[in-house]
Structure formats: structure tokens, C-alpha cells
Design a protein around this motif. Structure first.
Motif, mmCIF file in Angstrom:
data_model
loop_
_atom_site.group_PDB
_atom_site.id
_atom_site.type_symbol
_atom_site.label_atom_id
_atom_site.label_comp_id
_atom_site.label_asym_id
_atom_site.label_seq_id
_atom_site.Cartn_x
_atom_site.Cartn_y
_atom_site.Cartn_z
ATOM 1 N N ALA A 98 1.114 4.131 -2.926
ATOM 2 C CA ALA A 98 0.863 5.545 -2.606
ATOM 3 C C ALA A 98 2.088 6.415 -2.893
ATOM 4 O O ALA A 98 2.048 7.631 -2.662
ATOM 5 C CB ALA A 98 0.464 5.672 -1.142
ATOM 6 N N GLN A 116 0.837 -1.209 0.000
ATOM 7 C CA GLN A 116 0.000 0.000 0.000
ATOM 8 C C GLN A 116 0.872 1.259 0.000
ATOM 9 O O GLN A 116 0.589 2.232 -0.700
ATOM 10 C CB GLN A 116 -0.911 -0.037 1.228
ATOM 11 C CG GLN A 116 -1.985 1.038 1.218
ATOM 12 C CD GLN A 116 -2.976 0.860 2.362
ATOM 13 O OE1 GLN A 116 -3.013 -0.185 3.019
ATOM 14 N NE2 GLN A 116 -3.785 1.877 2.604
ATOM 15 N N TRP A 176 -5.733 -0.318 -4.311
ATOM 16 C CA TRP A 176 -4.717 0.503 -3.652
ATOM 17 C C TRP A 176 -3.399 -0.235 -3.419
ATOM 18 O O TRP A 176 -2.481 0.305 -2.812
ATOM 19 C CB TRP A 176 -5.255 1.148 -2.375
ATOM 20 C CG TRP A 176 -5.839 0.228 -1.334
ATOM 21 C CD1 TRP A 176 -5.220 -0.240 -0.209
ATOM 22 C CD2 TRP A 176 -7.168 -0.302 -1.288
ATOM 23 N NE1 TRP A 176 -6.064 -1.022 0.525
ATOM 24 C CE2 TRP A 176 -7.276 -1.082 -0.111
ATOM 25 C CE3 TRP A 176 -8.287 -0.201 -2.118
ATOM 26 C CZ2 TRP A 176 -8.449 -1.754 0.247
ATOM 27 C CZ3 TRP A 176 -9.449 -0.875 -1.760
ATOM 28 C CH2 TRP A 176 -9.522 -1.625 -0.593
#
Length: 394
Positions: free
Chosen positions: A150, A146, A191
């Protein structure tokens, strides 16, 4: 061309669909789908079952004899042999799927990596196991993936941890290459998916130059995935490797929409089922149009999409068992597709999940929920079983 005149598999043929099931197994499947059709099992069942398992009540035997037996091959690779042989009698291959998920420790990731490699070794030289599969979250921490997705800066320790994830991934794909056993990398939540996609493309660059070894998974309930698949094809063509495409509709819809709503970003999910179906079918057309450059595993329980793929192969004069085209379904579901397609000489394989009962429970309850949430799926399964019971005069 009037494709309706072409000889196609009959997905209503229950004699072929359930030929491998004894009368006892068929009756058991009937009562199980009846239970799955009730909201109690899918909504309340997971919490109650987990509670019983956690306090040590002896319910594992009951689970193993019912829902586990319908959707899983066993707790070990060896225990899957019965399912492998049974599927093979109907011309259907096995995809061994070690279904342990949601772990966090490095030791568990190493153990899972070793187990995935054991599935490849088991498949080596055995035509009954034509493809293998794994999840990146089986060999790496979700929160780390994750953070990578990001584009956050990793600490030195996290960077070292990610290098281990990449190493495990490469060890798995290198074993698949050495044994000439194709392997699919499953799709996961949006994600963490960009990181998974990058890893998958790297593995294809390394191992898909001579033949198809590595497949990435494209979830067509996402509105951006048809374009992604076409873009990846251009990358593969320019770079000289075969693109491996496992095409599915998707598995995390409610979770995806909920997160998008809570965090205030546009939902990555298609606006409706028609849009998913349109993109899925368009992706089939695109892959068949580029059959020498793309290998496809059509993971679907949708009869219309399955039928479309058979039509496309007929239309392009592509042999039913072309090595770049596979149909795939889950064990215990849509036998009317799997066995009727295999009977018409198409390449078909079923996902055969396995693992310790407690560790596989999240997978099993997802299957039960999928059956009730996909419009008409449970009713369709039940209707076919009822017809076969009637045909057998049971």
C-alpha cells in the motif's frame, strides 16, 4: 503444421496414470473423491474438523489416514520419502512444500526459514527432488507485506522487521544457488503481491545469471499478469539474467472478488474462465518462443494447456526434457497428466506438501474446495479411477 499427427501423451491412459497405486490405495482414492464431491466435506467439514482439533478430540489419525495421505507426503521431510520414491518409480519428481501458513511470530518465521533450507539441503544431489518452493508469508508477516504494497510509511521497527524478511528470503535463495537446486516463490493475494514480485526479481538478478535458480509465480486468472510477465522478461533480458516463470491460473479467486467488491475497487480477476485460459495459453507460447531466456514451470491440471505445451515443444523442435520446461501438478490430483507426461519423457514434478496435521489443515481444505469448484475436476478424477478399477476387474 498439423500438430494432431504428432505422437503425444495419452491422458486417458489409466494404466500408466495409476501404475504406482495398489488396489487398496486406488479404492481409498475412489471413496475420498466421492466424499470431496459432496458439499458437506468442503462447506461444513473445515469448521467441524477445526472444532474437534481445538478441543482435543483424537481425530488426527483419521485425517492422516484419509485426506492427509491423499494430498500430503507426511508430517516431516523424512515421512515424505515414501511419496518421493513412489513418484520416482513413475518418472515424476517431487517438490517438497512445507505447508505451514498464517503464522505471526518472528520465531516461527525463523523456524520456517530453517525448514525451507532443509528442503533444499534434502534435494541437493537427489534427482528425485528437482525443484523446491516457499511462500513469502511463511517467512514474513502478512500485515507488514500489505503495508509495503500500500506504499505506507513503515515505522523504524517495521523497517527492521522487513530487513529480516529480505534476509530470510536471500538466505533461502543463496542456499538454492549454492546447492544448484531451483526454488519457486509462490504467488499470494494481490494486495501483497507487488512486494513479493519485487523480492523475486531481486533474487533473480542475484542468482539467475549462470543458470535457472529462482522462479516467480504468475497467476493468469489476473487480467494484468500476462503483461507483467512480458515486462519482466524485458527487464531480465536487459539486465542479463534468466527469467524464472511458474505459470498458474490462480488460487484466491473468490477471496479476491469479495475483497474488491467490499472495498470498491475493480476486481483484478479475469471476467471469465475463457479469458484466464487464453492468457495462460498465450503465456506458454511466449515462454517457448523465448526458451533460452525464460525457464517455465507450467503448474496446471488443465489437459488442454498441458497438451498445448507438448505441441509447442514439438513445433519448435525442443527436446521433451529441456531443462527450461517443467510440468507440475499437486500430489493426489491429475495423475493422468503427471505420469503420462513423464512416460513420454517430459520433465514433471508434483507438489508434495508436508507439515504437522493441524498446521496443514487450511491447505487440505483448499485442495478439497478447489476440486469441487473447478468445473468437472472431481468428476474427472472419479471417472478415471472408476475406469482403472474396471480395467483391474476390481
Amino acid at each position: 503444421m498439423d500438430l494432431s499427427t504428432k505422437k503425444q501423451p495419452n491422458f486417458d491412459n489409466t494404466e500408466i496414470a495409476f501404475r504406482q497405486k495398489s488396489n487398496h490405495e486406488l479404492k481409498k482414492a475412489y471413496w475420498l473423491f466421492k466424499m470431496i464431491g459432496s458439499n458437506f466435506l468442503t462447506k461444513v467439514g473445515p469448521a467441524i474438523t477445526n472444532f474437534f482439533l481445538n478441543i482435543g478430540l483424537p481425530i488426527q489419525g483419521a485425517i492422516k489416514a484419509t485426506i492427509f495421505q491423499q494430498f500430503c507426503g507426511g508430517e516431516t521431510i523424512a515421512e515424505c520419502n515414501k511419496a518421493i520414491e513412489q513418484l520416482d518409480k513413475g518418472g515424476v519428481g517431487t517438490i517438497l512444500d512445507y505447508s505451514v501458513e498464517g503464522e505471526e511470530e518472528e520465531q516461527v518465521f525463523d523456524e520456517t526459514c530453517a525448514e525451507i533450507i532443509r528442503t533444499i539441503v534434502r534435494a541437493d544431489g537427489d534427482t528425485k527432488i528437482p525443484i523446491t518452493v516457499f511462500k513469502i508469508t511463511g517467512i514474513g508477516r502478512f500485515a507488514l507485506l500489505q503495508k509495503l504494497d500500500a506504499k505506507e510509511v513503515l515505522t523504524a521497527a517495521e523497517q527492521a522487521e522487513y530487513e529480516k524478511v529480505k534476509l530470510r528470503c536471500e538466505m533461502i535463495c543463496k542456499t538454492a544457488f549454492d546447492k544448484a537446486v531451483p526454488i519457486m516463490i509462490d504467488a499470494e493475494e494481490t494486495w501483497i503481491q507487488n512486494t513479493i514480485d519485487e523480492l523475486a526479481l531481486d533474487m533473480m538478478r542475484k542468482f539467475n545469471r549462470e543458470r535457472i535458480i529462482v522462479y516467480n509465480t504468475y497467476q493468469m486468472y489476473r487480467h494484468d499478469k500476462l503483461a507483467d510477465m512480458k515486462a519482466d522478461h524485458l527487464i531480465a533480458k536487459a539486465d542479463g539474467f534468466i527469467l524464472g516463470v511458474k505459470m498458474v491460473r490462480g488460487a484466491y479467486m473468490e477471496k479476491e472478488r469479495k475483497r474488491a467488491l467490499e472495498m470498491g475497487y475493480p476486481s483484478p480477476i479475469q471476467p471469465d474462465k475463457e479469458a484466464s485460459d487464453r492468457d495462460y495459453n498465450e503465456s506458454l507460447r511466449y515462454c517457448i518462443d523465448h526458451i533460452e531466456e525464460i525457464a517455465i514451470v507450467a503448474g496446471t491440471h488443465n489437459e488442454d494447456s498441458s497438451r498445448l505445451l507438448t505441441y509447442l515443444l514439438e513445433e519448435k523442435n525442443i527436446t521433451h526434457n529441456h531443462p527450461h520446461v517443467y510440468f507440475a501438478q499437486l500430489l493426489g490430483m491429475s495423475d493422468n497428466l503427471s505420469f503420462n507426461l513423464a512416460d513420454s519423457n517430459y520433465n514433471v514434478a508434483k507438489y508434495v506438501p508436508y507439515g504437522p496435521i493441524k498446521a496443514v489443515m487450511p491447505y487440505l481444505f483448499r485442495r478439497a474446495q478447489e476440486n469441487t469448484s473447478v468445473a468437472g475436476q472431481t468428476g474427472r478424477e472419479l471417472g478415471l479411477i472408476e475406469r482403472e478399477l474396471k480395467r483391474r476387474k476390481l
